[in-house]
Design an enzyme around this catalytic site. Structure first.
Site, PDB file in Angstrom:
ATOM      1  CG  ASP A 203      -2.354   0.436   0.857  1.00 14.80           C
ATOM      2  OD1 ASP A 203      -2.510   1.238  -0.082  1.00 14.80           O
ATOM      3  OD2 ASP A 203      -3.308   0.009   1.538  1.00 14.80           O
ATOM      4  CG  ASP A 258      -8.768   2.568  -1.313  1.00 12.34           C
ATOM      5  OD1 ASP A 258      -7.837   2.169  -2.044  1.00 12.34           O
ATOM      6  OD2 ASP A 258      -8.643   2.761  -0.099  1.00 12.34           O
TER       7      ASP A 258
END
Length: 390
Positions: A203, A258
């Protein structure tokens, strides 16, 4: 291309009502290719184009189809198709533990999904304690994972599946509940390899403002140096257009932010992902984020469209083996509409006669010529495999 685009089933298998037939799952497994532009009510098709790989420290062996570059060491044995499986985040968030992971692995096998290619069981954020041990190693959360990550990986492997884990190219992960790997790339890669991890989602939080082009290659190199084939999923949110440069760094890269479990998020991400379609291929895939199917924020028809588009994610029609063509017709408007695709849209000769298998209805239309069309409710789709007759 997308990770079925990462065909990750985000749901808890406990209580999950699956609307997908085994036939649909099989086709979804076979037709992994990426998205193109949009109009409210159209098939959204373009002529078939050959797969292209940018020449960024990469070579393609045309005889073997293998990508040579980042994974020369393992001869591109991973990422030859987009990985498919389950990820814990979109349903469980930080409320995940080893029992949930084991039950999911059991269900992946018992439902038949594993046999269809859904092979990854991927643990997302919050699996580790906030602080490293005295030697600087990541430590599994004692309450949620008392048996440790190696034991959990062994359990998953014994089911014939692969096991993935999560870290971050920053000082902390996005939850801020566990350390990231920035500055610990080699140490963490060795830890993951010792646990026999097969996949790393990496991430982009708490990154100290450092360019992703500086932060992601060290982990790529560290994973390679372990000698273990570990799929490297770069979750850098598309910040620096990784499709243009990351083929020599990762096996996949996020092209967008996202996803959320709603229609607007899903469709906007599908559209944003389109522009990178030709820059994906074996060993290097575009990732528009994971499926939300079954989590409750969309209707049944919207989830069918979500699943179908993520499964066929290049041009929204694409070639299969045996001269077959996969095709999605999608009504993006707010009312009923007729959606059609002509043979010229999808690269068929005008005189071609086909049988069209409807993958959601499990029915076949025979001897179609010229075009295929369907009456569709708002936000609904049809997904077909077209088989030309000799």
């Amino acid at each position: 291309m997308c990770l079925c685009c990462y065909m990750a089933l985000q749901n808890s298998f406990r209580g999950w009502r699956c609307w997908l037939s085994m036939e649909t799952m099989f086709i979804a497994l076979c037709i992994f290719v990426l998205l193109n532009s949009s109009v409210s009510c159209a098939a959204r098709l373009l002529p078939t184009v050959p797969n292209r790989v940018p020449q960024n420290n990469m070579e393609v062996s045309m005889s073997s189809g293998k990508v040579i570059g980042r994974y020369l060491q393992v001869e591109a044995e991973i990422g030859q198709t987009p990985p498919m499986g389950w990820n814990s985040w979109n349903h469980f968030g930080c409320d995940v533990n080893e029992s949930i992971v084991r039950e999911t692995a059991d269900a992946m096998v018992s439902t038949g999904l594993a046999a269809l290619g859904y092979q990854y069981i991927n643990l997302d954020d919050c699996w580790a304690e906030l602080y490293r041990d005295a030697e600087g190693n990541m430590v599994p959360n004692a309450a949620a994972f008392p048996s440790g990550i190696k034991a959990l990986a062994d359990y998953v492997h014994n089911k014939g599946l692969k096991f993935g884990i999560y870290s971050d190219a920053g000082k902390l992960t996005c939850s801020k509940r566990m350390p990231g790997s920035l500055g610990h790339e080699e140490q963490d890669a060795n830890t993951f390899a010792s646990w026999e991890i097969d996949y790393l989602k990496y991430d982009n939080c708490e990154n100290n403002g450092i360019s992703v082009k500086e932060r992601y290659p060290p982990m790529s190199k560290a994973l390679l140096n372990t000698g273990r084939p570990i799929f490297f999923s770069m979750c850098e949110w598309g910040w620096e257009d990784p499709a243009n440069w990351a083929q020599s760094v990762g096996n996949s890269w996020r092209t967008t932010g996202d996803i959320k479990d709603n229609w607007n998020s899903m469709t906007s991400i599908a559209d944003s992902n389109d522009q990178w379609a030709l820059l994906a291929g074996r060993g290097h895939w575009n990732d528009p984020d994971m499926l939300e199917v079954g989590n409750g924020g969309m209707t049944k028809e919207e989830y069918r469209a979500h699943f179908s588009i993520w499964a066929l994610a290049k041009i929204w029609a694409g070639p299969l083996s045996g001269n077959q063509i996969a095709l999605v017709l999608w009504n993006r408007s707010s009312s009923h509409a007729t959606v059609a695709a002509s043979w010229s849209d999808i690269g068929l000769e005008p005189e071609t006669i086909v049988d069209a298998r409807d993958l959601w209805e499990h029915s076949t239309q025979t001897s179609l010529s010229g075009e295929i069309s369907a009456e569709l409710a708002s936000h609904a789709c049809k997904m077909y495999v077209l088989t030309p007759k000799s």
